[in-house]
Design a protein around this motif. Structure first.
Motif, short mmCIF file in Angstrom:
data_model
loop_
_atom_site.label_atom_id
_atom_site.label_comp_id
_atom_site.label_asym_id
_atom_site.label_seq_id
_atom_site.Cartn_x
_atom_site.Cartn_y
_atom_site.Cartn_z
N PRO A 107 38.54 14.28 0.15
CA PRO A 107 39.06 13.39 -0.90
C PRO A 107 38.09 13.22 -2.06
O PRO A 107 38.50 13.17 -3.22
N ALA A 108 36.79 13.15 -1.74
CA ALA A 108 35.81 12.95 -2.81
C ALA A 108 35.85 14.13 -3.78
O ALA A 108 35.82 13.95 -5.00
N ILE A 109 35.93 15.34 -3.22
CA ILE A 109 35.99 16.53 -4.10
C ILE A 109 37.26 16.49 -4.95
O ILE A 109 37.23 16.70 -6.15
N LEU A 110 38.38 16.17 -4.27
CA LEU A 110 39.67 16.11 -4.98
C LEU A 110 39.61 15.15 -6.17
O LEU A 110 40.22 15.36 -7.21
N LEU A 148 40.21 4.88 -14.28
CA LEU A 148 41.48 4.50 -13.67
C LEU A 148 41.77 5.40 -12.46
O LEU A 148 42.19 4.93 -11.40
N LEU A 149 41.48 6.69 -12.63
CA LEU A 149 41.68 7.65 -11.55
C LEU A 149 40.84 7.25 -10.33
O LEU A 149 41.30 7.26 -9.19
N LEU A 150 39.57 6.88 -10.58
CA LEU A 150 38.69 6.48 -9.49
C LEU A 150 39.20 5.20 -8.83
O LEU A 150 39.15 5.07 -7.60
N LEU A 151 39.68 4.26 -9.65
CA LEU A 151 40.20 3.01 -9.09
C LEU A 151 41.37 3.28 -8.16
O LEU A 151 41.45 2.73 -7.06
N ILE A 152 42.30 4.14 -8.60
CA ILE A 152 43.47 4.45 -7.78
C ILE A 152 43.02 5.09 -6.47
O ILE A 152 43.41 4.66 -5.37
N ALA A 153 42.14 6.09 -6.58
CA ALA A 153 41.68 6.79 -5.38
C ALA A 153 40.94 5.84 -4.45
O ALA A 153 41.13 5.85 -3.23
N GLY A 154 40.09 4.97 -5.04
CA GLY A 154 39.33 4.02 -4.23
C GLY A 154 40.25 3.06 -3.49
O GLY A 154 40.07 2.79 -2.30
N SER A 155 41.30 2.58 -4.19
CA SER A 155 42.22 1.65 -3.55
C SER A 155 42.93 2.30 -2.38
O SER A 155 43.10 1.68 -1.32
N ILE A 156 43.37 3.55 -2.57
CA ILE A 156 44.08 4.23 -1.49
C ILE A 156 43.15 4.40 -0.30
O ILE A 156 43.53 4.18 0.86
#
Lengths: 608, 368
Positions: free
Chosen positions: B145-148, B167-175
């Protein structure tokens, strides 16, 4: 994967989702609180602010960097200009206010309304400029009637001022308003709509240093548009100053001597490539370009047959004529086609196939060696030397001498000239190289083309024993407090492809050109200073395609161009000069005296 | 192949909520572009937005036909396609406002960073659905996931578009937090995060970069740019008071004080003309939308579907929060549009695709 279907797992996922729901609720509660704060608690205040629309921006322009010559003489500065501005919302009724203003300062009403109609509705609260740079008298009138002219403001803007009208205009360049495409390109981060940027010359090349960063004020104004309170200020940052290598006094002399001729003068310090003089005539007044040049003036400039908007020192390409014999001499000596003792016989012409190639001296030079051939500019000697070297080898030497390629001066629009090869002709004209053409190019006629700057760099290298310097126009860039931001060091771009021994022969020939009894430049001797130089007379076979002839100028425009290149003192040169006068006929009589005057002035000042 | 049960299961309620928000959006946009427009007839931007919305709705309804589990299989393809578009920006992207964000294909201008959000959500859902467990994820599970995440993040921040990247990081972090990580992983990552920030700040960044980030966090540092916009936006919102000034009666928006009033700052138009009441209605509609999304995630019997539904919901949530927060001066000034309200084709289509996927999952909640 299917594990989550069990009841335990559903309980787990429910928990996680409940957590998320709770977060959502909290965040929305926060947003709601903020809305209540803005719309209910502070609502009245914001409603009041919105009625007068009283928070506005006023920009403060930065002042552009100054430009000095090598002796710290100020060449380009900024002067305060008074701009007449209007804010439409405050100027009610607009038309009457503008009419009153027009009659007061005696400017046509339509001219003042031009920017207003152009801006349209959108700019109701923005400040619009009615007229830039009004006179002191107009300023006094407007100030006196301030209270009859609501919404009209006078703002002081720093405006470019070129101290010496027309001086070094091509080198210094001029400004123009930035256009939309440039703004959108992102290459000018600190420039806003309506700002000026360098369009030509040093002003353009060093734009990023010269341009400061504009500031501004957030202000609160009353119903009449007067500033009540300054909320925030961002001070502007001045641009950086340039210190040029140019010598103001020498430049003045060069331009005075060029007078009404069309042509160019370049002087270079052979020890480091500093450009001391770069003059191109006719010139133009850079002050005309400030705030946009009028189309009438622009048309006059474009229609002038003397091409005032071209920097002839770097943009005009001329046949090098006899000055090119220096290259032919170097090539022939290095290729061992000739040596210092070998001679050719000049009867006044050279018979090649069934064609006779004339020497400029119909009576001939007799038996002549390379040194005297240079000094007396014997065509026949160089026909034969060049023929033996061959076109392609000659081209190699010419390129090695810095011809046919850019010198790398930090100015736009530099041309590279042309040094032909057999392959080039095949590609360009689909024809084979004719042996007779080698004779023509050996004396710098035919296809050969060079710029005055290239010749200056080349002759400087001949004088300084072979080092080609990149011509330097800016020595250092300093901030407004005098701290050096960047210093530009001399830069070596190559060496002449010639041995010391052979170069000494060439130098001897050039010295004899001026100091010798029969030298072609012997009229310009200065007592106590040895000058080494070379004259040239470039035949104007045909004008460039598309160029129109003016009947009254026909005779003149077919006359030859006059070249003179030189350096002095010959033993340890301090200055190298290249001069071309278009249609000046003879280098020795028209161009050489300009070089003489510059040398005299420059060297006498150095050794008082 | 196409089950009749699917039509019976179609989530009409959710569709109604979406349509309500869309209509509200069009009303506000109409006001935003009409004010100050002196041309004849309807503003072209308004017409274009209608076309985009209809296109988006069609794509949304069409995407319902294909089973969402196909996305699980196609995730890598979709991801690669979007990353490919981000790379293509560097080669033939169109410049605008000093950064490269748009790709011109035929007559449409698309913003690949918008589409990238959905692609990332799909990929993460796919990866996490294979390794989720009640104990939480370990370090090993987080490598992929981190690479993605970091590839598109790097590409977008480089455009430069720091806001969308974050924003992308926030979304990924929340998931990631949603699917749960082990406690030690959580604390280690948080620790590394806190120690890296000062390191990057003092060693890695140049003065002008620091300046840009400081201005991003505190718009008041730039009183002539972002700070001025925030003040004008706050005046517009506050002056609406409780009942608003009425439709098309806003003054702030009419005078183009706000450069992006039809895109990022559109909420100020709503707040000025419809007041607190109007804002409240919109917030409630959004909240219903978000809870509906969470409910879809809960009801789905397929792990991939659950995570995907949550991911899309959280994507919408962050956009709403950041945009409204920014307009009211609570958040940095970032180019994040307000879902279904702001003008912008890529944003509308991306969000519609997201809702299409939610509808899709909702219809097939009993399949696993």
């Amino acid at each position: 994967m299917s594990g989550l279907n069990k009841n335990v797992d559903r309980e787990w996922i429910k928990q996680r989702l409940m957590g998320a729901s709770l977060c959502f609720l909290m965040v929305f509660a926060l947003l709601l609180l903020r809305l209540v704060y803005l719309q209910v608690i502070k609502g009245e205040e914001y409603r009041r602010l919105s009625k007068t629309n009283c928070v506005r921006l006023k920009s403060i322009k930065s002042s552009r960097g100054l430009i000095y010559d090598r002796n710290n003489n100020l060449l380009v500065e900024n002067r305060p200009a008074f701009d007449l501005n209007i804010v439409l919302e405050d100027a009610n009724p607009v038309k009457e206010t503008v009419k009153k203003l027009a009659s007061l300062i005696d400017v046509p009403y339509e001219d003042l309304m031009e920017n207003i109609t152009k801006a349209g509705k959108a700019a109701f609260y923005k400040q619009l400029t009615l007229k830039r740079d009004i006179s002191r008298d107009q300023l006094a009138i407007v100030e006196a009637h301030k209270f009859d002219l609501p919404g009209i403001h006078i703002d002081i803007e720093p405006t470019r001022h070129y101290v010496y009208e027309k001086l070094a205009a091509h080198l210094l360049g001029y400004l123009g308003q930035i256009n939309r495409r440039e703004l959108e390109s992102g290459s000018f981060p600190n420039v806003k709509t309506g700002d000026s940027i360098g369009r030509y010359g040093v002003e353009k090349s060093f734009e990023s240093y010269l341009h400061g960063k504009g500031g501004g004020r957030q202000v609160e104004v009353d119903a009449k548009g007067r500033v009540v309170k300054v909320l925030k200020t961002v001070p502007p940052r001045s641009g950086n100053d340039l210190h040029l290598t140019l010598d103001l006094e020498l430049q003045k002399t060069a331009e005075k001597l060029l007078g009404n001729h069309d042509g160019a003068v370049v002087a270079i310090d052979p020890s480091n490539g500093d450009v001391l003089v770069m003059a191109s005539a006719p010139s133009f007044d850079q002050n005309d370009f400030i705030g946009g040049i009028s189309s009438k003036k622009w048309k006059v400039l474009m229609a002038d047959p003397g091409r005032p908007m071209n920097n002839k020192a770097i943009q005009a390409e001329y046949p090098p004529a006899s000055t090119y014999k220096i290259v032919t001499a170097i090539a022939a000596l290095e290729e061992k086609v000739i040596d210092g003792r070998s001679t050719f016989f000049c009867p006044g012409y050279y018979q090649f196939g069934n064609r006779r190639y004339q020497c400029w001296n119909r009576y001939g030079h007799g038996e002549i060696n390379v040194v005297d051939a240079l000094a007396q500019s014997c065509d026949v000697f160089f026909y034969q030397a060049g023929e033996k070297v061959g076109v392609d080898t000659l081209a190699q030497y010419a390129t090695g001498c810095g011809l046919g390629r850019l010198t790398g001066i930090r100015l736009d629009h530099e041309r590279r000239g042309l040094i032909p090869t057999a392959a080039w002709k095949k590609k360009r004209y689909h024809e084979s190289w004719q042996a007779g053409e080698t004779l023509s190019i050996s004396i710098g006629q035919g296809f050969d083309l060079v710029t005055p700057l290239q010749m200056a760099v080349f002759i400087a290298a001949v004088g300084n024993s072979g080092t080609l310097y990149r011509p330097r126009i800016v020595k250092s860039i300093e901030d407004s407090d005098g701290n050096i931001i960047k210093s530009i060091e001399p830069e070596i771009i190559g060496g002449l492809p010639v041995s010391k021994k052979n170069l000494a022969l060439v130098q001897k020939g050039l010295l004899k050109t001026v100091e010798g009894r029969r030298g072609t430049g012997r009229q310009i001797r200065i007592k106590g200073i040895d000058i080494a130089g070379k004259t040239g007379t470039a035949q104007v076979y045909s004008r460039k395609a598309g160029e129109k002839f003016d009947n009254t100028n026909l005779g003149r425009s077919l006359r030859d161009h006059a070249w003179f290149v030189c350096y002095a003192p010959a033993q340890a040169p301090k200055i190298a000069i290249s001069v071309i006068i278009e249609h000046g006929e003879h280098g020795a009589s028209v161009s050489a005296p300009i070089a003489r005057a510059l040398i005299k002035q420059y060297l006498e000042r150095q050794t008082p | 192949m196409f089950d009749r049960r699917l039509i019976e299961n179609f989530d009409w309620g959710f569709l109604v909520v979406i349509l309500l928000i869309c209509s509200a959006g069009l009303v506000i946009l109409y006001s935003a572009v009409t004010a100050g427009h002196d041309g004849v007839g309807v503003h072209p931007l308004f017409k274009r937005q209608i076309i985009w919305m209809v296109t988006g709705l069609c794509i949304m309804l069409a995407s319902v036909v294909i089973d969402f589990r196909e996305l699980d299989k196609l995730n890598l393809f979709i991801y690669t396609l979007c990353v490919g578009m981000l790379v293509a920006i560097y080669l033939f992207g169109e410049l605008g406002g000093g950064s490269r964000r748009w790709l011109v294909i035929g007559f449409v201008r698309i913003q690949p960073s918008e589409l990238m959000k959905i692609a990332l959500v799909i990929s993460l859902a796919s990866v996490y659905s294979t390794c989720v467990s009640m104990e939480g994820l370990g370090f090993r599970d987080l490598i992929k996931p981190a690479i993605l995440c970091l590839i598109p993040f790097g590409l977008i921040v480089n455009q430069p578009d720091l806001g969308t990247g974050l924003l992308l990081l926030l979304i990924a972090g929340s998931i990631t937090l949603f699917v749960k990580v082990e406690k030690k992983v959580f604390f280690t990552l948080a620790g590394i995060g806190f120690s890296i920030v000062p390191l990057v700040w003092f060693v890695g960044l140049k003065a002008y970069q620091k300046d840009r980030i400081l201005t991003f966090l505190d718009p008041d540092r730039d009183p002539l740019g972002a700070g001025y916009h925030i003040i004008q936006s706050k005046i517009a919102i506050g002056s609406g008071m409780v009942m608003g000034k009425g439709f098309l009666k806003g003054t702030q928006s009419a005078l183009s004080f706000l450069p992006e009033q039809h895109t990022d700052f559109i909420l100020s138009v709503l707040a000025e003309e419809w007041g607190l009441v109007g804002c409240l209605i919109l917030l409630v509609l959004y909240l219903i939308l978000l809870f509906w999304g969470l409910n879809i995630a809960y009801n789905c019997r397929n792990t991939f579907g659950s995570i995907l539904a949550f991911g899309i919901t959280i994507m919408i949530f962050w956009q709403i929060f950041i945009n409204i927060g920014m307009v009211m001066g609570l958040m940095p000034v970032v180019g994040v549009p307000l879902p279904l309200i702001s003008y912008g084709g890529s944003s509308v289509v991306t969000n519609m695709v997201g809702f299409g996927i939610l509808l899709n999952i909702s219809m097939r909640k009993f399949t696993n």
